[in-house]
Design a protein around this motif. Structure first.
Motif, PDB file in Angstrom:
ATOM      1  N   TRP A  13      -5.268  -8.672   7.792  1.00 10.10           N
ATOM      2  CA  TRP A  13      -3.883  -8.288   7.390  1.00 10.10           C
ATOM      3  C   TRP A  13      -3.315  -7.774   8.088  1.00 10.10           C
ATOM      4  CZ3 TRP A  13      -2.364  -9.309   2.562  1.00 10.10           C
ATOM      5  CH2 TRP A  13      -3.170  -9.612   1.358  1.00 10.10           C
ATOM      6  N   VAL A  14      -1.930  -7.946   8.377  1.00 11.77           N
ATOM      7  CA  VAL A  14      -1.041  -7.697   9.320  1.00 11.77           C
ATOM      8  C   VAL A  14       0.124  -6.741   8.915  1.00 11.77           C
ATOM      9  CG1 VAL A  14       0.576  -8.240  11.067  1.00 11.77           C
ATOM     10  CG2 VAL A  14      -1.638  -9.421  10.928  1.00 11.77           C
ATOM     11  N   VAL A  15       0.146  -5.509   9.259  1.00 10.99           N
ATOM     12  CA  VAL A  15       1.417  -4.482   8.662  1.00 10.99           C
ATOM     13  C   VAL A  15       2.760  -4.982   9.280  1.00 10.99           C
ATOM     14  CG1 VAL A  15       2.263  -2.331   8.583  1.00 10.99           C
ATOM     15  CG2 VAL A  15      -0.048  -2.633   8.538  1.00 10.99           C
ATOM     16  N   ASP A  16       3.566  -5.642   8.463  1.00  7.92           N
ATOM     17  CA  ASP A  16       4.983  -6.088   8.977  1.00  7.92           C
ATOM     18  C   ASP A  16       6.199  -5.371   8.382  1.00  7.92           C
ATOM     19  OD1 ASP A  16       4.596  -7.056   6.310  1.00  7.92           O
ATOM     20  OD2 ASP A  16       4.606  -9.397   6.981  1.00  7.92           O
ATOM     21  N   ALA A  17       5.982  -4.278   7.404  1.00  7.74           N
ATOM     22  CA  ALA A  17       7.146  -3.693   6.852  1.00  7.74           C
ATOM     23  C   ALA A  17       6.633  -2.156   6.372  1.00  7.74           C
ATOM     24  CB  ALA A  17       7.666  -4.391   5.775  1.00  7.74           C
ATOM     25  N   HIS A  18       7.746  -1.371   6.646  1.00  9.89           N
ATOM     26  CA  HIS A  18       7.673  -0.068   5.826  1.00  9.89           C
ATOM     27  C   HIS A  18       8.842   0.287   5.194  1.00  9.89           C
ATOM     28  CE1 HIS A  18       4.113   1.025   8.624  1.00  9.89           C
ATOM     29  NE2 HIS A  18       4.625   0.411   9.527  1.00  9.89           N
ATOM     30  N   GLY A  19       8.634   1.469   4.206  1.00  7.77           N
ATOM     31  CA  GLY A  19       9.957   1.693   3.374  1.00  7.77           C
ATOM     32  C   GLY A  19       9.780   2.665   2.583  1.00  7.77           C
ATOM     33  N   THR A  20      10.653   2.878   1.617  1.00  9.95           N
ATOM     34  CA  THR A  20      10.587   3.858   0.414  1.00  9.95           C
ATOM     35  C   THR A  20      10.976   3.137  -0.866  1.00  9.95           C
ATOM     36  OG1 THR A  20      12.823   4.666   0.757  1.00  9.95           O
ATOM     37  CG2 THR A  20      11.204   5.751   2.003  1.00  9.95           C
TER      38      THR A  20
ATOM     39  N   THR B  48       8.729   8.288  -6.961  1.00  7.20           N
ATOM     40  CA  THR B  48       9.048   8.143  -5.757  1.00  7.20           C
ATOM     41  C   THR B  48       7.926   7.750  -4.857  1.00  7.20           C
ATOM     42  OG1 THR B  48       9.264  10.207  -5.119  1.00  7.20           O
ATOM     43  CG2 THR B  48      11.221   9.441  -5.862  1.00  7.20           C
ATOM     44  N   GLY B  49       8.175   7.138  -3.498  1.00  8.57           N
ATOM     45  CA  GLY B  49       6.918   6.761  -2.607  1.00  8.57           C
ATOM     46  C   GLY B  49       7.379   6.191  -1.405  1.00  8.57           C
ATOM     47  N   THR B  50       6.377   6.345  -0.296  1.00  8.89           N
ATOM     48  CA  THR B  50       6.920   5.586   0.709  1.00  8.89           C
ATOM     49  C   THR B  50       5.681   4.522   0.901  1.00  8.89           C
ATOM     50  OG1 THR B  50       7.220   7.612   1.897  1.00  8.89           O
ATOM     51  CG2 THR B  50       6.486   6.054   3.156  1.00  8.89           C
ATOM     52  N   TRP B  51       6.045   3.072   1.017  1.00  6.53           N
ATOM     53  CA  TRP B  51       5.198   2.159   1.070  1.00  6.53           C
ATOM     54  C   TRP B  51       4.969   1.613   2.392  1.00  6.53           C
ATOM     55  CZ3 TRP B  51       6.882  -2.834   2.118  1.00  6.53           C
ATOM     56  CH2 TRP B  51       8.445  -2.852   1.875  1.00  6.53           C
ATOM     57  N   GLN B  52       3.873   0.717   2.463  1.00  6.03           N
ATOM     58  CA  GLN B  52       3.649  -0.063   3.638  1.00  6.03           C
ATOM     59  C   GLN B  52       3.234  -1.593   3.222  1.00  6.03           C
ATOM     60  OE1 GLN B  52       0.887   1.212   6.875  1.00  6.03           O
ATOM     61  NE2 GLN B  52      -0.615  -0.225   6.147  1.00  6.03           N
ATOM     62  N   GLY B  53       3.802  -2.682   3.959  1.00  8.03           N
ATOM     63  CA  GLY B  53       3.632  -3.742   3.355  1.00  8.03           C
ATOM     64  C   GLY B  53       2.873  -4.531   4.485  1.00  8.03           C
ATOM     65  N   SER B  54       1.806  -5.565   4.022  1.00  2.00           N
ATOM     66  CA  SER B  54       1.094  -6.242   5.124  1.00  2.00           C
ATOM     67  C   SER B  54       0.952  -7.736   4.392  1.00  2.00           C
ATOM     68  CB  SER B  54      -0.373  -5.812   4.975  1.00  2.00           C
ATOM     69  OG  SER B  54      -0.508  -4.108   5.196  1.00  2.00           O
ATOM     70  N   SER B  55       0.972  -8.550   5.410  1.00  2.02           N
ATOM     71  CA  SER B  55       0.946 -10.157   4.980  1.00  2.02           C
ATOM     72  C   SER B  55      -0.474 -10.634   5.596  1.00  2.02           C
ATOM     73  CB  SER B  55       2.171 -10.869   5.740  1.00  2.02           C
ATOM     74  OG  SER B  55       2.052 -10.562   7.114  1.00  2.02           O
ATOM     75  N   CYS B  56      -1.038 -11.687   4.898  1.00  2.00           N
ATOM     76  CA  CYS B  56      -2.321 -12.154   5.293  1.00  2.00           C
ATOM     77  C   CYS B  56      -2.031 -13.380   6.379  1.00  2.00           C
ATOM     78  CB  CYS B  56      -3.034 -13.029   3.996  1.00  2.00           C
ATOM     79  SG  CYS B  56      -4.622 -13.624   4.318  1.00  2.00           S
TER      80      CYS B  56
ATOM     81  N   LYS C 291       0.777  -1.134  -0.019  1.00  2.00           N
ATOM     82  CA  LYS C 291      -0.073   0.192  -0.065  1.00  2.00           C
ATOM     83  C   LYS C 291       0.712   1.220  -0.088  1.00  2.00           C
ATOM     84  CE  LYS C 291      -3.404   2.232   3.035  1.00  2.00           C
ATOM     85  NZ  LYS C 291      -4.179   2.429   4.005  1.00  2.00           N
ATOM     86  N   TRP C 292       0.669   2.336  -0.778  1.00  2.00           N
ATOM     87  CA  TRP C 292       1.503   3.420  -0.831  1.00  2.00           C
ATOM     88  C   TRP C 292       0.756   4.540  -0.091  1.00  2.00           C
ATOM     89  CZ3 TRP C 292       6.087   3.220  -2.712  1.00  2.00           C
ATOM     90  CH2 TRP C 292       6.283   1.963  -3.529  1.00  2.00           C
ATOM     91  N   ILE C 293       1.538   5.066   0.762  1.00  2.00           N
ATOM     92  CA  ILE C 293       1.164   6.312   1.763  1.00  2.00           C
ATOM     93  C   ILE C 293       1.473   7.584   1.173  1.00  2.00           C
ATOM     94  CG2 ILE C 293       1.659   7.081   3.968  1.00  2.00           C
ATOM     95  CD1 ILE C 293       0.697   4.435   4.060  1.00  2.00           C
ATOM     96  N   SER C 294       2.392   7.742   0.278  1.00  2.00           N
ATOM     97  CA  SER C 294       2.600   8.812  -0.627  1.00  2.00           C
ATOM     98  C   SER C 294       3.268   8.660  -1.768  1.00  2.00           C
ATOM     99  CB  SER C 294       3.188  10.015   0.257  1.00  2.00           C
ATOM    100  OG  SER C 294       4.526   9.636   0.540  1.00  2.00           O
ATOM    101  N   THR C 295       3.075   9.207  -2.869  1.00  2.00           N
ATOM    102  CA  THR C 295       3.749   9.166  -4.255  1.00  2.00           C
ATOM    103  C   THR C 295       3.946  10.324  -4.739  1.00  2.00           C
ATOM    104  OG1 THR C 295       1.827   8.691  -5.448  1.00  2.00           O
ATOM    105  CG2 THR C 295       2.892   6.908  -4.498  1.00  2.00           C
TER     106      THR C 295
ATOM    107  N   LYS D  39      18.658   6.329  -9.715  1.00  2.00           N
ATOM    108  CA  LYS D  39      18.317   4.894  -9.323  1.00  2.00           C
ATOM    109  C   LYS D  39      17.170   4.540  -9.237  1.00  2.00           C
ATOM    110  CE  LYS D  39      23.325   4.901  -7.750  1.00  2.00           C
ATOM    111  NZ  LYS D  39      24.038   4.700  -6.489  1.00  2.00           N
ATOM    112  N   ALA D  40      16.692   3.268  -9.467  1.00  5.16           N
ATOM    113  CA  ALA D  40      15.643   2.597  -9.293  1.00  5.16           C
ATOM    114  C   ALA D  40      15.940   1.443  -8.095  1.00  5.16           C
ATOM    115  CB  ALA D  40      15.120   1.921 -10.484  1.00  5.16           C
ATOM    116  N   GLY D  41      15.019   1.429  -7.225  1.00  5.35           N
ATOM    117  CA  GLY D  41      14.989   0.331  -6.174  1.00  5.35           C
ATOM    118  C   GLY D  41      14.380   0.720  -5.151  1.00  5.35           C
ATOM    119  N   HIS D  42      14.205  -0.024  -3.776  1.00  2.92           N
ATOM    120  CA  HIS D  42      13.479  -0.023  -2.682  1.00  2.92           C
ATOM    121  C   HIS D  42      14.365  -0.283  -1.600  1.00  2.92           C
ATOM    122  CE1 HIS D  42      12.905  -4.095  -2.406  1.00  2.92           C
ATOM    123  NE2 HIS D  42      12.222  -4.010  -1.546  1.00  2.92           N
TER     124      HIS D  42
END
Length: 199
Positions: free
Chosen positions: A160-167, A146-154, A47-51, A82-85
């Motif tokens: 859904w459980v949020v278990d990661a954040h990043g850019t 660019t963006g700030t993302w949030q990862g969730s696992s089932c 999920k994207w918090i901001s882009t 550069k591209a990456g996360h």
């Protein structure tokens, strides 16, 4: 005097059969309390918090002023995109570069690379034939997302459980061109950025 048992046995059998069928269809307490499945266990979602989307010049902008002529310019490399996360918090397992960047591509207008890569670091040469007099600018660059993302696992299919954040950051195809001051330019093009900053 003997009682007639023949007429009672079928009735008792029917009652027993009815009771048995009722017991079969009654739900257990565990089934009634089970939560409905809302996701596939083990799957992950981004999920994207901001882009944001930005036009970037990766090479120097060179000019020419004059009339009809064949003109060439060498543009010096000045910036690499550069591209990456990355993962700033939590567990990054299951959130590959391709998964995150593909998701970012779907959120931001344009088409971007889905792998860890970078723009060229070489100088660029552009040659054109000028058809009318004026001031011209030679340029090369790209569009960066660019963006700030949030990862969730089932979790077991029930939530859904949020278990990661990043850019993350990625870029589109590198483009180059020449524009003449005063001509009409698409507002979303890299040439429009050059026109605003140099003409």
């Amino acid at each position: 005097m003997k009682k007639n048992t023949r007429t009672r046995l079928p009735a008792l059998t029917a009652v027993a059969g009815l009771a048995g069928s009722l017991l079969i269809v009654l739900p257990s307490a565990g089934a009634a309390d089970a939560a409905p499945l809302i996701c596939e266990p083990g799957t992950r979602s981004v999920k994207w918090i901001s882009t944001s989307r930005t036009q970037v010049l990766t090479h120097s902008v060179e000019s020419y002023k004059g009339g009809r002529d064949t003109v060439s310019r060498t543009l010096d490399h000045v910036r690499t995109i550069k591209a990456g996360h990355n993962v700033t918090q939590g567990n990054g397992d299951g959130y590959s570069t391709r998964k995150v960047l593909t998701s970012l591509d779907a959120q931001v207008d344009g088409a971007y690379t889905h792998t860890k890569s970078k723009t060229t670091t070489k100088n660029a040469s552009i040659k054109i034939t000028v058809s009318q007099s004026g001031r011209y600018y030679f340029y090369r660059g790209t569009v960066k997302a660019t963006g700030t993302w949030q990862g969730s696992s089932c979790d077991r299919g029930s939530r859904w459980v949020v278990d990661a954040h990043g850019t993350a950051q990625t870029f589109g195809a590198e483009v180059e061109g020449v524009l003449r001051c005063g001509e009409s330019i698409d507002g979303k093009s890299l040439g429009r950025l050059v026109q605003r900053t140099h003409c």
